[in-house]
Design an enzyme around this catalytic site. Structure first.
Site, PDB file in Angstrom:
ATOM      1  N   LYS A 186     -57.641  29.420  24.053  1.00 28.85           N
ATOM      2  CA  LYS A 186     -58.256  29.430  22.463  1.00 28.85           C
ATOM      3  C   LYS A 186     -59.526  28.883  22.304  1.00 28.85           C
ATOM      4  CE  LYS A 186     -53.808  27.789  20.481  1.00 28.85           C
ATOM      5  NZ  LYS A 186     -53.590  28.816  19.540  1.00 28.85           N
ATOM      6  N   ARG A 244     -42.807  31.175  21.474  1.00 28.93           N
ATOM      7  CA  ARG A 244     -41.663  32.107  21.370  1.00 28.93           C
ATOM      8  C   ARG A 244     -41.012  32.360  22.726  1.00 28.93           C
ATOM      9  NH1 ARG A 244     -45.195  36.887  19.019  1.00 28.93           N
ATOM     10  NH2 ARG A 244     -46.362  34.975  18.388  1.00 28.93           N
TER      11      ARG A 244
HETATM   12  N1  BES Z   1     -49.195  27.079  18.587  1.00 34.20           N
HETATM   13  C1  BES Z   1     -50.040  28.361  18.238  1.00 34.20           C
HETATM   14  C2  BES Z   1     -49.719  28.474  16.634  1.00 34.20           C
HETATM   15  C3  BES Z   1     -50.420  27.663  15.677  1.00 34.20           C
HETATM   16  C4  BES Z   1     -51.730  28.130  15.265  1.00 34.20           C
HETATM   17  C5  BES Z   1     -50.065  26.478  15.228  1.00 34.20           C
HETATM   18  C6  BES Z   1     -52.473  27.504  14.577  1.00 34.20           C
HETATM   19  C7  BES Z   1     -50.772  25.892  14.455  1.00 34.20           C
HETATM   20  C8  BES Z   1     -52.165  26.151  13.973  1.00 34.20           C
HETATM   21  C9  BES Z   1     -49.140  29.419  18.877  1.00 34.20           C
HETATM   22  O1  BES Z   1     -48.592  29.056  19.979  1.00 34.20           O
HETATM   23  C10 BES Z   1     -50.177  30.411  19.079  1.00 34.20           C
HETATM   24  O2  BES Z   1     -51.154  30.617  19.633  1.00 34.20           O
HETATM   25  N2  BES Z   1     -49.564  31.655  18.446  1.00 34.20           N
HETATM   26  C11 BES Z   1     -50.834  32.670  18.447  1.00 34.20           C
HETATM   27  C12 BES Z   1     -49.909  33.874  18.772  1.00 34.20           C
HETATM   28  C13 BES Z   1     -50.793  35.208  18.893  1.00 34.20           C
HETATM   29  C14 BES Z   1     -51.272  35.085  20.170  1.00 34.20           C
HETATM   30  C15 BES Z   1     -49.793  36.462  18.738  1.00 34.20           C
HETATM   31  C16 BES Z   1     -51.509  32.872  17.060  1.00 34.20           C
HETATM   32  O3  BES Z   1     -50.919  32.488  16.262  1.00 34.20           O
HETATM   33  O4  BES Z   1     -52.596  33.086  17.080  1.00 34.20           O
HETATM   34 MN    MN Z   2     -50.145  29.369  21.463  1.00 32.01          MN
END
Ligand code: BES
Ligand code: MN
Ligand code: ZN
Length: 495
Positions: free
Chosen positions: A274, A348
């Site tokens: 990230k 997931r």
């Molecule tokens: N934990 C994150 C989702 C999230 C994002 C929670 C912002 C709270 C605030 C999750 O694991 C994630 O990173 N999801 C990705 C999925 C994508 C790679 C398909 C996302 O939402 O960007």
């Molecule tokens: Mn994630």
């Protein structure tokens, strides 16, 4: 927090702090007239002046010469809009101000004129929940530079005939407030403290305190159980993963309600790293787990007549030489193979193993809560949890429980067409479905593993934490899921 229901009227409160909730009005309601007279007409003057109109979230403090030492008026908004959620928020806003100013003992009066259709036990329940919510603070790592105090004694004013029923409501409100604060405290802990093994220890402690059965699996046992998707997420971290199961038995028969919570104690994204901006907030990626544990605290206190199983797959998502790479393929607990296209779609992966593990309990239904997608914030912002599932009756039951609990949910569709997006060229399924409908395709992925029972998924990524301070809720972790889950469980227990 100790809540008592006190038979009495507001003008009888002497020398302490009194919160009175008031809807939009220019006139002093009958039930407050004697208090107004005692305070030299201060309430009437304030209402007529227009300085305080009674709109939602408004707070005004008076220091009357006689009567309560401090009188706090809290706005409820338009009379026809008054509901349990509105009363909860008002109690929270009042308690937030009062405890921040250093007062931990207070009385609350909700005038009968401003209760809408809310029954007396509900009034007591939501006021108690709101008080706990407004008084919550996380000061674990701060020195003593604040006037804020804990809420030590809350008393709610009642008419003689409603004392009993209000006591019932307050008892339930106390349990829920404690569960919610428990969840918020856990959420607030940093990732270096709240690790997967820490979550396991917390679950064991909760089990010991309330007499639940707890099973906390280490990586070797997780592997023997074939939960390789969970292990794939954990493989980049030096902190061991845990698979946590809590079992509450409140009834002889009947399949349990299964509550599953995403327990990523920190989500860096892994190799699909990230960006640095706001990454610290990914300590909240265990909010689903916190919701389940907080709910078990409430259940432990209320002992409903039903069975509940809590399941928490816990891991830390880190990049390293041993981390899972984009393109890696793993076999899940269910047996389906997964192409891990993006290591940041890790929630997931841990959840799918928990969902297929849940089958062994022959659940009557399975609910999961997860900070699963950033996309849910794009779809619904910060004011609703997305709910998706394979059974519309269950989804509607969740939405209703959310309304009663003051946790709004909004359904998104789970149509077959969306599953096209998670087809893999090389494995049974892949873990991301592209940019469009990210919350839905994430749920589609989960649906592949939640085959044998009614299931609903709550995406709490937009609601688990509060972006900026609101009158009724401090910035930071919100304990989302505890009130809804508890309401759902009690609803089922009541038949
Ligand atoms: N934990 C994150 C989702 C999230 C994002 C929670 C912002 C709270 C605030 C999750 O694991 C994630 O990173 N999801 C990705 C999925 C994508 C790679 C398909 C996302 O939402 O960007
Ligand atoms: Mn994630
Ligand atoms: Zn995550």
């Amino acid at each position: 927090m100790k809540t008592t229901i006190r038979v009495g009227t507001p003008e009888q409160v002497k020398g302490t702090t009194l919160i009175v909730t008031v809807g939009v009005t220019r006139r002093v309601p009958d039930s407050v007239k004697r208090l107004d007279r005692l305070s030299g007409g201060a309430i009437g003057r304030l209402l007529r002046s227009g300085d305080f109109t009674g709109k939602c979230g408004q707070v005004a403090t008076l220091h009357p010469v006689k009567g309560p030492r401090r009188l706090v008026l809290v706005g409820l908004g338009e009379k026809k809009e008054i509901s349990g959620s509105v009363l909860r928020r008002a109690a929270a806003a009042g308690c937030k101000v009062v405890t921040a100013a250093g007062t931990g003992r207070l009385s609350v009066f909700v005038p009968p004129e401003f209760r809408g259709d809310v029954a007396a036990d509900e009034v007591a329940r939501v006021v108690t929940e709101g008080a706990g919510q407004g008084a919550w603070r996380f000061r674990e790592y701060k020195g003593n530079d604040s006037d804020a105090v804990e809420l030590s004694a809350l008393s709610i004013l009642a008419r003689p005939a409603e004392r009993r029923t209000m006591q019932e409501g307050a008892k339930r409100g106390e349990a829920v407030a404690e569960g919610q604060s428990f969840a918020r405290n856990l959420q607030a802990l940093p990732g270096n403290v709240c690790t997967p093994s820490y979550l396991g220890d917390v679950a064991s402690d909760v089990a010991k305190e309330y007499g639940f059965k707890a099973t906390v699996m280490d990586p070797a046992r997780i592997k023997r159980n074939g939960m390789r998707a969970l292990l794939a997420v954990a493989s980049g971290s030096d902190h061991e993963s845990r698979f946590i199961v809590l079992e509450y038995r409140g009834a002889k028969n009947g399949g349990p309600i299964c509550l599953v919570g995403k327990g990523i104690t920190f989500d860096t994204g892994g190799i699909s790293l990230k960006p640095a901006l706001n990454m610290e907030q990914m300590k909240y990626d265990m909010s689903g787990a916190a919701a389940v544990l907080g709910t078990f605290v409430a259940i432990g206190r209320l002992k409903p007549k039903c069975n509940v199983v809590g399941i928490i797959p816990a891991a830390e998502n880190m990049p390293s030489g041993t981390a899972t790479k984009p393109g890696d393929i793993v076999e899940s607990h269910l047996g389906k193979t997964i192409e891990i296209v993006n290591t940041d779609a890790e929630g997931r992966l841990v959840l799918c193993d928990a969902l297929s593990y849940a089958r062994r309990f022959k659940p009557s239904c399975v609910l999961d809560a997860a900070t699963l997608t950033g996309a849910v914030v794009i779809a619904l912002g910060y004011h609703a949890t997305a709910v998706l599932g394979n059974d519309d009756d269950l989804v509607n039951e969740v939405i209703s429980a959310g309304d009663l609990a003051g946790e709004r949910c909004w359904q998104l569709p789970l149509w077959d067409e969306y599953s096209e997006q998670i087809k893999s060229d090389v494995a049974d399924i892949k873990n991301v479905g592209g940019r469009s409908a990210g919350t839905i395709t994430a749920a589609c992925f989960l649906a592949e593993f939640a085959e044998d029972y009614p299931w609903a998924h709550l995406d709490i990524a937009g609601t688990a934490q509060v972006e900026s301070d609101a009158p009724h809720l401090a910035k930071g972790p919100a304990g989302t899921g505890v009130r809804l889950f508890t309401q759902f469980v009690l609803g089922r227990a009541a038949g």
